[in-house]
Design a protein around this motif. Structure first.
Motif, PDB file in Angstrom:
ATOM      1  N   SER A   1     -23.351  31.357 -29.867  1.00 37.48           N
ATOM      2  CA  SER A   1     -23.158  32.277 -28.745  1.00 37.48           C
ATOM      3  C   SER A   1     -22.559  31.561 -27.542  1.00 37.48           C
ATOM      4  N   ASP A   2     -22.306  32.323 -26.496  1.00 36.02           N
ATOM      5  CA  ASP A   2     -21.760  31.777 -25.263  1.00 36.02           C
ATOM      6  C   ASP A   2     -22.793  30.900 -24.564  1.00 36.02           C
TER       7      ASP A   2
ATOM      8  N   ILE B   1     -30.341  20.421 -29.534  1.00 39.22           N
ATOM      9  CA  ILE B   1     -29.839  21.596 -28.836  1.00 39.22           C
ATOM     10  C   ILE B   1     -28.585  21.170 -28.077  1.00 39.22           C
ATOM     11  N   PRO B   2     -27.437  21.780 -28.400  1.00 35.33           N
ATOM     12  CA  PRO B   2     -26.205  21.396 -27.710  1.00 35.33           C
ATOM     13  C   PRO B   2     -26.253  21.843 -26.249  1.00 35.33           C
ATOM     14  N   TYR B   3     -25.570  21.104 -25.406  1.00 33.38           N
ATOM     15  CA  TYR B   3     -25.539  21.459 -23.988  1.00 33.38           C
ATOM     16  C   TYR B   3     -24.219  21.016 -23.380  1.00 33.38           C
TER      17      TYR B   3
ATOM     18  N   ILE C   1     -26.569  25.852 -21.955  1.00 28.05           N
ATOM     19  CA  ILE C   1     -26.893  25.791 -23.379  1.00 28.05           C
ATOM     20  C   ILE C   1     -26.478  27.112 -24.028  1.00 28.05           C
ATOM     21  N   PRO C   2     -26.324  27.136 -25.353  1.00 27.67           N
ATOM     22  CA  PRO C   2     -25.989  28.395 -26.023  1.00 27.67           C
ATOM     23  C   PRO C   2     -27.091  29.436 -25.779  1.00 27.67           C
ATOM     24  N   GLU C   3     -26.668  30.667 -25.601  1.00 32.42           N
ATOM     25  CA  GLU C   3     -27.621  31.743 -25.309  1.00 32.42           C
ATOM     26  C   GLU C   3     -28.675  31.884 -26.403  1.00 32.42           C
TER      27      GLU C   3
END
Length: 73
Positions: free
Chosen positions: A26-27, A49-51, A60-62
């Motif tokens: 997600s965005d 968790i990507p950031y 971070i991704p929604e």
């Protein structure tokens, strides 16, 4: 029989381990600010968790917000 059982065990291990990694699609949304002395970035990395960091703001991704709130708050 023993070879088949070994192969089955190996295959199931691979399936289980590969299903544990989450792909986020997600965005990116604003999650917080990078604070000097804080460990938010380290916790996100530790939990895969990507950031993105832009001007001191952590995005971070929604679809990772719940996981990040659980593990990093």
């Amino acid at each position: 029989m023993k070879l088949t059982l070994s192969f089955l065990s190996f295959f199931m291990s691979i399936v289980i381990l590969s299903s544990c990694e989450k792909e986020y699609s997600s965005d990116y949304v604003r999650w917080g600010e990078k604070i000097d002395g804080g460990n938010s970035i380290e916790l996100l990395e530790e939990h895969n968790i990507p950031y993105k960091l832009k001007k001191g703001i952590i995005y971070i991704p929604e679809d990772a917000v719940n996981k990040a709130s659980y593990c990093c708050s």
